[in-house]
Scaffold this active site. Structure first.
Site, PDB file in Angstrom:
ATOM      1  N   CYS A   1      18.297 -72.178 -29.114  1.00 52.34           N
ATOM      2  CA  CYS A   1      18.468 -73.603 -29.438  1.00 52.34           C
ATOM      3  C   CYS A   1      17.806 -73.965 -30.761  1.00 52.34           C
ATOM      4  O   CYS A   1      18.434 -74.523 -31.649  1.00 52.34           O
ATOM      5  CB  CYS A   1      17.925 -74.484 -28.316  1.00 52.34           C
ATOM      6  SG  CYS A   1      18.952 -74.395 -26.852  1.00 52.34           S
ATOM      7  N   HIS A   2      16.529 -73.663 -30.888  1.00 52.98           N
ATOM      8  CA  HIS A   2      15.829 -74.064 -32.104  1.00 52.98           C
ATOM      9  C   HIS A   2      14.991 -72.928 -32.674  1.00 52.98           C
ATOM     10  O   HIS A   2      14.063 -73.154 -33.441  1.00 52.98           O
ATOM     11  CB  HIS A   2      14.980 -75.310 -31.840  1.00 52.98           C
ATOM     12  CG  HIS A   2      15.773 -76.426 -31.233  1.00 52.98           C
ATOM     13  ND1 HIS A   2      15.808 -76.671 -29.889  1.00 52.98           N
ATOM     14  CD2 HIS A   2      16.621 -77.313 -31.790  1.00 52.98           C
ATOM     15  CE1 HIS A   2      16.630 -77.680 -29.640  1.00 52.98           C
ATOM     16  NE2 HIS A   2      17.134 -78.085 -30.766  1.00 52.98           N
ATOM     17  N   GLY A   3      15.293 -71.680 -32.250  1.00 49.46           N
ATOM     18  CA  GLY A   3      14.719 -70.525 -32.910  1.00 49.46           C
ATOM     19  C   GLY A   3      13.260 -70.215 -32.621  1.00 49.46           C
ATOM     20  O   GLY A   3      12.498 -69.932 -33.537  1.00 49.46           O
TER      21      GLY A   3
ATOM     22  N   TYR B   1      19.370 -85.605 -35.066  1.00 53.61           N
ATOM     23  CA  TYR B   1      19.104 -84.245 -34.587  1.00 53.61           C
ATOM     24  C   TYR B   1      18.572 -83.381 -35.733  1.00 53.61           C
ATOM     25  O   TYR B   1      17.641 -82.595 -35.559  1.00 53.61           O
ATOM     26  CB  TYR B   1      20.392 -83.653 -34.022  1.00 53.61           C
ATOM     27  CG  TYR B   1      20.217 -82.398 -33.208  1.00 53.61           C
ATOM     28  CD1 TYR B   1      19.380 -82.377 -32.101  1.00 53.61           C
ATOM     29  CD2 TYR B   1      20.901 -81.233 -33.534  1.00 53.61           C
ATOM     30  CE1 TYR B   1      19.239 -81.236 -31.349  1.00 53.61           C
ATOM     31  CE2 TYR B   1      20.768 -80.083 -32.777  1.00 53.61           C
ATOM     32  CZ  TYR B   1      19.927 -80.090 -31.687  1.00 53.61           C
ATOM     33  OH  TYR B   1      19.791 -78.954 -30.942  1.00 53.61           O
TER      34      TYR B   1
END
Lengths: 419, 173
Positions: free
Chosen positions: B137-139, A294
């Site tokens: 979640c991932h910006g 991840y």
């Protein structure tokens, strides 16, 4: 398989064995000559077999009470926890069992990396092992989706969306995986079906893994070829079985510690909230055993690039036997590789840590450094160190360092002579 | 000799023909097994949703579910529209005019799929560096037109097919 011909003692046994040589197979497994210097890092094959059986047995039982439907799944898991007799125990064994399975498989893989067990003539064992590992990740991911909590739902959304990064056909593939236009009931249904299937595929591959192992025989801590059977070997039973059994008991104590004292520490509390397709949890993380990958995914500022590197991090392991140029198997005799090995272990642990942290600031920097080093280890360090390293003298046999109290150069052969 | 060659050729033809027919047969069996996983009739039947938008105040938005995915419906203020239109196309990773993301004459209504184009999370409203949406979640940062400005998402948030049934109702899908 073994050299000697096995003849059953009883008449009935002989009659049966002539028709299906199961007793010959049993005798082969019992007498199987095993290097006498195997240390406790070699007990994880047996431990992993135990983990697989545990997951299959508890999983079959859970499937008797679980309902694979988006409206009922969450409630049925709570029903297992509260109403089903010992349901809490069986579910906690199953969910913690997944973590214990991965703990054991990582030790098993890193054992291989240290002692060079992936090298000729054991490449096929290694590759089958990696296929098992891939299937384990698929099974674990789908199993995590089944309770249909928030982490289940959004984990499934993020992981299936990885396929949408594929150019042109990505969207169609994602819709095909979902069976809907988002993660929905059809997705849950098929994940349950596949989650039930995969352990049996793993079981089949485990048979091949052991079969392939029994052709050249076990590698060992000094990593040299040995004559079998000889004074360097012991029969598998009772010598290895008793050692494996002891290690398994210690492993089960740790396993039970998680199950009875802290059954939720490896999970995420958000998964006790029912799935809600309108709200994403503020911080979604996969299970701990997927965190290094991840971190690699998030370290790349490009969608497709991140997906390629993440899958590449696993697939590069398949060609490892051909990236390692050293003729010496065991890192015990490889002073330079040994150091890089431990740096690599730290790198993977660091990636796991930053994978659990938000992808910003220092964590993003560490993830990028860690990702670059991960690939450099395989693409640069492994081939180059194998060529330039001056290895220590390796012993003639396993008995030698034991009997002489060390690998004396006079008794040892030089690496370049003949390996 | 020539007779034998002829025999071999005939056999080659039979092999090739058999393999081809066999492959077609196998394909004909495999395809239904693959296609059964695509969205079924019941899923496709959920393809349209009508939404009453009369109660939305300027500057506010609602979220509705369409095909299992959230749809953001936002009634933008004049300032917000002006802000979206002042952005230079060169500043956008996925250049698209705000005018092309709304219906002509209904410039205040932004109707879009509330799904981050990175890995499918639902972005949070009134967050991020561009006065629009932010995906936790991932910006990924989106602006007031739902266009990607910063972060790993490759494209702007998608505009679904929709139409105004009357001034108070839209039909999505």
């Amino acid at each position: 398989m073994s050299e000697h011909e096995y003849v059953p003692k009883s008449k009935a046994g002989k009659w049966f064995n002539d028709r299906l040589p199961l007793l010959t197979l049993g005798a082969h497994l019992t007498d199987y000559p095993t290097p006498k210097n195997l240390n406790y890092w070699w007990t994880f094959g047996g431990i992993l077999t135990f983990c697989l059986i545990t997951q299959i047995v508890t999983g079959i039982v859970l499937a008797m009470h679980y309902v694979a439907h988006a409206d009922l799944a969450f409630a049925s898991v709570e029903h297992i926890m509260r109403d089903v007799n010992y349901g809490w125990l069986i579910r906690y064994i199953h969910s913690n069992g997944a973590s214990m399975f991965f703990l054991a498989v990582y030790i098993h893989i890193f054992r291989s990396l240290f002692y060079g067990s992936y090298k000729s003539p054991r490449e096929v064992i290694w590759i089958i092992g990696l296929m098992i590992y891939l299937l384990m990740m698929a099974a674990a991911f789908m199993g995590y989706v089944l309770p249909w909590g928030q982490m289940s739902f959004w984990g499934a959304t993020v992981i299936t969306n990885l396929f949408s990064a594929i150019p042109l056909v990505g969207e169609s593939i994602t819709t095909w995986l979902w069976g809907a236009y988002s993660v929905d009931n059809p997705t849950l249904n098929r994940f349950f079906s596949l989650h039930y299937l995969i352990p049996f595929l793993i079981l089949g591959l485990v048979v091949l893994h052991i079969w392939a192992l029994h052709v050249p025989g076990n590698n060992n801590p000094v990593g040299i070829d040995i004559k079998k059977p000889s004074k360097d070997t012991v029969p598998f039973h009772p010598y290895i079985t008793i050692k494996d059994a002891f290690a398994l008991l210690v492993f089960m104590i740790i396993f039970a510690g998680f199950v009875f004292f802290t059954p939720n520490v490896l999970g995420h509390s958000d998964n006790y909230i029912p799935a809600n397709p309108l709200v994403t949890p503020a911080h979604i993380v996969p299970e701990w055993y997927l965190l290094p990958f991840y971190a690699i995914l998030r370290s790349v500022p490009d969608k497709l690039g991140g997906v390629i590197l993440m899958f590449g991090a696993i697939f590069i392991l398949f060609v490892l036997p051909w990236l390692d140029t050293s003729k010496v198997r065991s890192a015990v005799f490889r002073p330079i590789y040994r150091q890089f090995y431990w740096i690599f272990v730290l790198d993977v642990l660091m990636l796991g840590y930053v994978g659990a942290m938000p992808a910003e600031g220092i964590y993003l920097v560490l993830a990028r450094v860690g990702t670059i080093y991960y690939f450099a280890h395989f693409i640069i360090v492994m081939p180059v160190v194998g060529l330039i390293e001056k290895t220590d003298p390796i012993p003639m046999s396993i008995s030698e360092p034991v009997l002489t109290g060390g690998a004396e150069p006079s008794l040892a052969r030089k690496v370049n002579d003949k390996v | 000799m020539s007779k034998e060659e002829k025999k071999v050729n005939r056999r080659d033809f039979l092999f090739t023909a058999s393999y081809t027919i066999g492959a077609v047969g196998v394909g004909a069996v495999i395809w239904p097994m693959i296609d059964q996983m695509n969205p079924d009739k019941a899923q496709q039947a959920l393809a349209t949703t009508e939404v009453d938008i009369s109660s939305i105040e300027p500057g506010k938005s609602i979220t509705v579910l369409w095909r299992g995915k959230p749809i953001f419906i936002k009634k933008r203020t004049a300032e917000e529209i002006a802000e979206a239109r002042a952005v230079k196309l060169d500043d956008l990773p996925d250049p698209q005019k705000d005018e092309d993301r709304v219906k002509d004459g209904k410039d205040e209504w932004l109707v879009m799929l509330g799904v981050c184009t990175h890995l499918g999370c639902v972005p949070l409203k009134d967050k991020g560096d561009y006065n629009g949406w932010f995906c936790p979640c991932h910006g990924s940062h989106y602006d007031v037109s739902g266009r990607i400005r910063k972060g790993p998402a490759p494209t702007n948030m998608e505009i679904p097919k929709f139409e105004f049934v009357d001034s108070n109702t839209i039909k999505i899908g």
